[in-house]
Design a protein around this motif. Structure first.
Motif, mmCIF file in Angstrom:
data_model
loop_
_atom_site.group_PDB
_atom_site.id
_atom_site.type_symbol
_atom_site.label_atom_id
_atom_site.label_comp_id
_atom_site.label_asym_id
_atom_site.label_seq_id
_atom_site.Cartn_x
_atom_site.Cartn_y
_atom_site.Cartn_z
ATOM 1 N N ILE A 1 -6.788 14.652 -14.437
ATOM 2 C CA ILE A 1 -6.279 13.463 -14.016
ATOM 3 C C ILE A 1 -6.952 12.709 -13.152
ATOM 4 O O ILE A 1 -6.876 11.320 -13.230
ATOM 5 C CB ILE A 1 -4.797 13.919 -13.427
ATOM 6 N N LEU A 2 -7.654 13.337 -12.163
ATOM 7 C CA LEU A 2 -8.318 12.451 -11.096
ATOM 8 C C LEU A 2 -9.629 11.567 -11.802
ATOM 9 O O LEU A 2 -9.691 10.751 -11.413
ATOM 10 C CB LEU A 2 -8.763 13.271 -10.162
ATOM 11 N N ALA A 3 -10.119 12.516 -12.798
ATOM 12 C CA ALA A 3 -11.370 11.958 -13.555
ATOM 13 C C ALA A 3 -10.952 10.602 -14.277
ATOM 14 O O ALA A 3 -11.530 9.925 -14.423
ATOM 15 C CB ALA A 3 -12.014 13.036 -14.373
ATOM 16 N N PHE A 4 -9.669 10.948 -15.069
ATOM 17 C CA PHE A 4 -9.209 9.628 -15.724
ATOM 18 C C PHE A 4 -8.756 8.638 -14.835
ATOM 19 O O PHE A 4 -9.204 7.317 -15.186
ATOM 20 C CB PHE A 4 -7.731 10.199 -16.596
ATOM 21 N N GLY A 5 -8.298 8.747 -13.687
ATOM 22 C CA GLY A 5 -8.204 7.695 -12.865
ATOM 23 C C GLY A 5 -9.463 6.933 -12.560
ATOM 24 O O GLY A 5 -9.550 5.839 -12.300
ATOM 25 N N VAL A 6 -10.261 7.803 -12.099
ATOM 26 C CA VAL A 6 -11.955 7.344 -11.881
ATOM 27 C C VAL A 6 -12.401 6.335 -13.101
ATOM 28 O O VAL A 6 -12.959 5.171 -12.829
ATOM 29 C CB VAL A 6 -12.846 8.373 -11.494
ATOM 30 N N ALA B 1 -5.594 -1.572 -12.245
ATOM 31 C CA ALA B 1 -5.321 -0.929 -10.905
ATOM 32 C C ALA B 1 -4.064 -0.105 -10.967
ATOM 33 O O ALA B 1 -4.311 1.030 -10.082
ATOM 34 C CB ALA B 1 -5.468 -2.028 -10.142
ATOM 35 N N PHE B 2 -3.162 -0.335 -11.709
ATOM 36 C CA PHE B 2 -1.898 0.528 -11.664
ATOM 37 C C PHE B 2 -2.179 1.866 -12.197
ATOM 38 O O PHE B 2 -1.957 3.004 -11.541
ATOM 39 C CB PHE B 2 -0.746 -0.063 -12.326
ATOM 40 N N ALA C 1 -12.409 2.103 -20.824
ATOM 41 C CA ALA C 1 -11.020 1.531 -20.346
ATOM 42 C C ALA C 1 -10.804 0.379 -20.098
ATOM 43 O O ALA C 1 -9.601 0.013 -20.351
ATOM 44 C CB ALA C 1 -11.048 2.591 -19.046
ATOM 45 N N LYS C 2 -11.749 -0.429 -20.030
ATOM 46 C CA LYS C 2 -11.370 -1.883 -19.590
ATOM 47 C C LYS C 2 -11.069 -2.472 -21.090
ATOM 48 O O LYS C 2 -10.318 -3.510 -21.116
ATOM 49 C CB LYS C 2 -12.840 -2.437 -19.281
ATOM 50 N N LYS C 3 -11.330 -1.944 -22.104
ATOM 51 C CA LYS C 3 -10.934 -2.359 -23.566
ATOM 52 C C LYS C 3 -9.459 -1.866 -23.767
ATOM 53 O O LYS C 3 -8.854 -2.685 -24.492
ATOM 54 C CB LYS C 3 -11.989 -1.934 -24.669
ATOM 55 N N VAL C 4 -9.210 -0.940 -23.178
ATOM 56 C CA VAL C 4 -7.998 -0.375 -23.274
ATOM 57 C C VAL C 4 -6.898 -1.150 -22.559
ATOM 58 O O VAL C 4 -5.742 -1.661 -22.861
ATOM 59 C CB VAL C 4 -7.614 1.225 -23.218
ATOM 60 N N PHE C 5 -7.179 -1.090 -21.194
ATOM 61 C CA PHE C 5 -6.387 -1.665 -20.212
ATOM 62 C C PHE C 5 -7.044 -3.268 -19.933
ATOM 63 O O PHE C 5 -7.854 -3.263 -19.142
ATOM 64 C CB PHE C 5 -6.472 -1.016 -19.002
ATOM 65 N N THR C 6 -6.709 -4.308 -20.855
ATOM 66 C CA THR C 6 -7.451 -5.518 -20.598
ATOM 67 C C THR C 6 -7.041 -6.089 -19.005
ATOM 68 O O THR C 6 -7.857 -7.011 -18.812
ATOM 69 C CB THR C 6 -7.018 -6.510 -21.691
ATOM 70 N N GLY D 1 0.712 -1.034 -0.217
ATOM 71 C CA GLY D 1 0.027 0.001 0.192
ATOM 72 C C GLY D 1 0.957 1.271 -0.035
ATOM 73 O O GLY D 1 0.362 2.477 0.176
ATOM 74 N N PHE D 2 2.021 1.165 -0.457
ATOM 75 C CA PHE D 2 2.965 2.298 -0.251
ATOM 76 C C PHE D 2 2.389 3.319 -1.080
ATOM 77 O O PHE D 2 2.078 4.509 -0.811
ATOM 78 C CB PHE D 2 4.381 2.113 -0.924
#
Length: 232
Positions: free
Chosen positions: A162-167, A185-186, A174-179, A50-51
Protein backbone atom coordinates in the motif's frame (compact mmCIF):
# COMPACT_ATOMS: atom_id res chain seq x y z
CA UNK A 1 8.71 -1.91 43.47
CA UNK A 2 11.62 0.48 43.35
CA UNK A 3 10.74 3.94 42.06
CA UNK A 4 12.53 5.04 38.87
CA UNK A 5 15.30 7.59 39.18
CA UNK A 6 14.61 11.21 38.30
CA UNK A 7 15.33 11.64 34.56
CA UNK A 8 18.04 14.31 34.83
CA UNK A 9 19.64 13.19 31.56
CA UNK A 10 16.47 13.73 29.56
CA UNK A 11 15.89 17.16 31.06
CA UNK A 12 19.47 18.03 30.17
CA UNK A 13 18.93 16.80 26.62
CA UNK A 14 15.75 18.88 26.38
CA UNK A 15 17.55 21.99 27.59
CA UNK A 16 20.34 21.33 25.09
CA UNK A 17 17.78 21.12 22.28
CA UNK A 18 16.19 24.41 23.34
CA UNK A 19 19.63 26.05 23.45
CA UNK A 20 20.36 24.69 19.95
CA UNK A 21 17.11 26.16 18.60
CA UNK A 22 17.92 29.53 20.12
CA UNK A 23 21.42 29.39 18.65
CA UNK A 24 20.09 28.52 15.19
CA UNK A 25 17.60 31.37 15.45
CA UNK A 26 20.35 33.86 16.18
CA UNK A 27 22.85 32.46 13.67
CA UNK A 28 20.48 32.25 10.69
CA UNK A 29 18.17 35.15 11.58
CA UNK A 30 15.15 32.88 11.91
CA UNK A 31 12.43 34.25 14.20
CA UNK A 32 12.42 31.97 17.23
CA UNK A 33 8.63 31.71 17.01
CA UNK A 34 8.99 29.94 13.64
CA UNK A 35 11.06 27.23 15.33
CA UNK A 36 8.83 26.69 18.33
CA UNK A 37 5.20 27.48 17.48
CA UNK A 38 2.65 25.30 15.72
CA UNK A 39 2.55 26.15 11.98
CA UNK A 40 -1.24 26.56 12.13
CA UNK A 41 -0.81 29.40 14.62
CA UNK A 42 1.96 31.06 12.64
CA UNK A 43 0.00 31.02 9.38
CA UNK A 44 -3.42 31.50 11.00
CA UNK A 45 -4.64 28.28 9.39
CA UNK A 46 -7.81 26.42 10.34
CA UNK A 47 -7.25 23.65 12.86
CA UNK A 48 -8.13 20.94 10.33
CA UNK A 49 -5.39 21.80 7.83
CA UNK A 50 -3.11 18.81 7.40
CA UNK A 51 -5.35 16.59 9.53
CA UNK A 52 -4.52 13.33 7.73
CA UNK A 53 -0.85 14.23 7.48
CA UNK A 54 -0.67 14.84 11.23
CA UNK A 55 -2.53 11.61 11.93
CA UNK A 56 -0.08 9.73 9.71
CA UNK A 57 2.88 11.10 11.68
CA UNK A 58 1.20 10.05 14.94
CA UNK A 59 0.73 6.57 13.48
CA UNK A 60 4.43 6.43 12.51
CA UNK A 61 5.26 7.47 16.08
CA UNK A 62 3.12 4.64 17.47
CA UNK A 63 5.01 2.06 15.43
CA UNK A 64 8.41 3.54 16.32
CA UNK A 65 7.63 3.71 20.04
CA UNK A 66 6.26 0.18 20.22
CA UNK A 67 9.18 -1.28 18.26
CA UNK A 68 11.84 0.52 20.33
CA UNK A 69 10.15 -0.37 23.60
CA UNK A 70 9.83 -3.97 22.44
CA UNK A 71 13.56 -3.96 21.63
CA UNK A 72 14.34 -2.92 25.20
CA UNK A 73 11.84 -5.37 26.68
CA UNK A 74 13.05 -8.31 24.59
CA UNK A 75 16.62 -7.48 25.56
CA UNK A 76 15.70 -8.16 29.20
CA UNK A 77 14.35 -11.66 28.43
CA UNK A 78 15.78 -12.86 25.13
CA UNK A 79 19.25 -14.25 25.84
CA UNK A 80 20.36 -14.62 22.22
CA UNK A 81 19.08 -11.14 21.32
CA UNK A 82 17.19 -12.14 18.17
CA UNK A 83 14.02 -10.20 18.93
CA UNK A 84 15.85 -7.25 20.47
CA UNK A 85 17.87 -6.79 17.27
CA UNK A 86 14.77 -7.21 15.11
CA UNK A 87 12.74 -4.58 16.96
CA UNK A 88 15.69 -2.19 17.27
CA UNK A 89 16.25 -2.15 13.50
CA UNK A 90 12.53 -1.79 12.88
CA UNK A 91 12.18 0.99 15.45
CA UNK A 92 15.11 3.02 14.11
CA UNK A 93 13.86 2.66 10.54
CA UNK A 94 10.32 3.66 11.52
CA UNK A 95 11.65 6.65 13.45
CA UNK A 96 13.63 7.80 10.40
CA UNK A 97 10.57 7.48 8.18
CA UNK A 98 8.50 9.41 10.71
CA UNK A 99 11.03 12.26 10.83
CA UNK A 100 11.18 12.29 7.03
CA UNK A 101 7.41 12.58 6.83
CA UNK A 102 7.31 15.26 9.52
CA UNK A 103 10.15 17.46 8.25
CA UNK A 104 10.05 16.61 4.52
CA UNK A 105 13.63 15.31 4.39
CA UNK A 106 13.43 13.76 0.94
CA UNK A 107 11.22 16.51 -0.53
CA UNK A 108 12.89 19.66 0.78
CA UNK A 109 15.68 19.32 3.34
CA UNK A 110 18.00 17.00 1.43
CA UNK A 111 17.62 18.52 -2.07
CA UNK A 112 17.87 22.15 -0.88
CA UNK A 113 20.14 22.08 2.17
CA UNK A 114 22.45 19.06 1.93
CA UNK A 115 25.00 21.08 -0.10
CA UNK A 116 26.39 17.91 -1.68
CA UNK A 117 26.60 19.49 -5.11
CA UNK A 118 29.38 21.83 -3.97
CA UNK A 119 31.42 18.84 -2.76
CA UNK A 120 30.61 16.06 -5.22
CA UNK A 121 29.29 17.94 -8.24
CA UNK A 122 26.13 15.83 -8.03
CA UNK A 123 22.86 17.68 -7.73
CA UNK A 124 20.93 15.86 -4.98
CA UNK A 125 17.23 15.16 -5.32
CA UNK A 126 14.58 13.18 -3.50
CA UNK A 127 15.42 10.00 -5.44
CA UNK A 128 18.71 9.74 -3.51
CA UNK A 129 16.88 9.64 -0.19
CA UNK A 130 14.12 7.32 -1.38
CA UNK A 131 16.78 5.01 -2.83
CA UNK A 132 18.59 5.05 0.51
CA UNK A 133 15.41 4.09 2.31
CA UNK A 134 14.90 1.28 -0.18
CA UNK A 135 18.41 -0.06 0.50
CA UNK A 136 17.80 0.15 4.25
CA UNK A 137 14.52 -1.75 3.82
CA UNK A 138 16.20 -4.49 1.79
CA UNK A 139 18.96 -4.80 4.39
CA UNK A 140 16.35 -5.02 7.16
CA UNK A 141 14.43 -7.77 5.36
CA UNK A 142 17.57 -9.72 4.47
CA UNK A 143 19.20 -9.47 7.89
CA UNK A 144 15.92 -10.30 9.66
CA UNK A 145 14.60 -12.93 7.23
CA UNK A 146 14.66 -15.81 9.72
CA UNK A 147 12.90 -13.70 12.36
CA UNK A 148 10.33 -12.31 9.93
CA UNK A 149 9.27 -15.86 9.01
CA UNK A 150 8.20 -16.38 12.63
CA UNK A 151 5.78 -13.46 12.46
CA UNK A 152 2.59 -12.62 10.58
CA UNK A 153 4.78 -11.23 7.78
CA UNK A 154 1.96 -11.09 5.15
CA UNK A 155 0.56 -8.17 7.18
CA UNK A 156 3.81 -6.28 6.69
CA UNK A 157 3.90 -7.19 3.01
CA UNK A 158 0.40 -5.76 2.50
CA UNK A 159 1.36 -2.56 4.33
CA UNK A 160 4.48 -2.14 2.19
CA UNK A 161 2.45 -2.75 -0.95
CA UNK A 162 0.00 0.00 0.00
CA UNK A 163 2.87 2.38 0.79
CA UNK A 164 4.47 1.61 -2.57
CA UNK A 165 1.15 2.30 -4.30
CA UNK A 166 1.01 5.66 -2.56
CA UNK A 167 4.52 6.56 -3.76
CA UNK A 168 3.62 5.60 -7.34
CA UNK A 169 0.19 7.26 -7.31
CA UNK A 170 1.63 10.64 -8.28
CA UNK A 171 4.13 9.29 -10.80
CA UNK A 172 4.30 7.64 -14.20
CA UNK A 173 1.29 5.78 -15.51
CA UNK A 174 -0.77 6.70 -12.45
CA UNK A 175 -1.06 10.23 -13.83
CA UNK A 176 -3.13 8.81 -16.67
CA UNK A 177 -5.44 7.03 -14.23
CA UNK A 178 -5.78 9.94 -11.81
CA UNK A 179 -5.78 12.90 -14.15
CA UNK A 180 -6.79 15.46 -11.54
CA UNK A 181 -3.91 16.61 -9.31
CA UNK A 182 -6.17 16.91 -6.26
CA UNK A 183 -7.35 13.33 -6.74
CA UNK A 184 -3.76 12.10 -7.08
CA UNK A 185 -2.80 13.97 -3.90
CA UNK A 186 -5.72 12.41 -2.01
CA UNK A 187 -4.93 8.90 -3.27
CA UNK A 188 -1.26 9.32 -2.36
CA UNK A 189 -1.98 10.61 1.15
CA UNK A 190 -4.74 8.06 1.77
CA UNK A 191 -2.53 5.18 0.66
CA UNK A 192 0.31 6.47 2.82
CA UNK A 193 -1.95 6.61 5.88
CA UNK A 194 -3.33 3.10 5.34
CA UNK A 195 0.17 1.74 4.68
CA UNK A 196 1.59 3.37 7.80
CA UNK A 197 -1.36 2.11 9.82
CA UNK A 198 -0.73 -1.45 8.61
CA UNK A 199 3.01 -1.09 9.24
CA UNK A 200 2.54 0.10 12.82
CA UNK A 201 -0.18 -2.43 13.63
CA UNK A 202 2.10 -5.21 12.43
CA UNK A 203 4.76 -4.21 14.96
CA UNK A 204 2.17 -3.68 17.70
CA UNK A 205 0.79 -7.18 17.14
CA UNK A 206 4.24 -8.75 16.84
CA UNK A 207 5.51 -7.00 19.97
CA UNK A 208 2.44 -8.14 21.92
CA UNK A 209 2.94 -11.73 20.79
CA UNK A 210 6.67 -11.75 21.51
CA UNK A 211 6.21 -10.18 24.95
CA UNK A 212 3.53 -12.71 25.84
CA UNK A 213 5.67 -15.64 24.76
CA UNK A 214 8.77 -14.39 26.53
CA UNK A 215 6.95 -13.82 29.80
CA UNK A 216 5.07 -17.11 29.61
CA UNK A 217 7.80 -19.40 28.32
CA UNK A 218 11.03 -17.48 28.79
CA UNK A 219 11.97 -18.94 25.44
CA UNK A 220 13.00 -17.62 22.03
CA UNK A 221 11.64 -20.68 20.19
CA UNK A 222 8.43 -19.00 19.07
CA UNK A 223 8.22 -19.86 15.40
CA UNK A 224 4.71 -21.28 15.73
CA UNK A 225 3.31 -18.92 18.33
CA UNK A 226 4.18 -15.38 17.31
CA UNK A 227 2.34 -15.32 14.00
CA UNK A 228 -0.76 -16.91 15.56
CA UNK A 229 -0.77 -14.53 18.51
CA UNK A 230 -0.22 -11.49 16.29
CA UNK A 231 -3.30 -12.38 14.25
CA UNK A 232 -5.60 -12.22 17.26
Amino acid sequence: MRNPRFPFVFYAAGLALLALLWGLSQAFYIPIRELTTDPAQIHKSPFYHGFLSNLTVITWALGAYVALFAAWFAGQWDKNGEWARFFLKAGVFTLILMLDDLFMFHEAVFPKYAMLSSVTGIEPNEKFVIGGYGLFAMWFVYSSRSTLRKTAWPQLLVACGILAFGVLADRGIAKKVFTDSATRAFVEDAAKFLGVLGWSLYFVGTAKAVAGNLMQNGSTDMSTNVAREADR
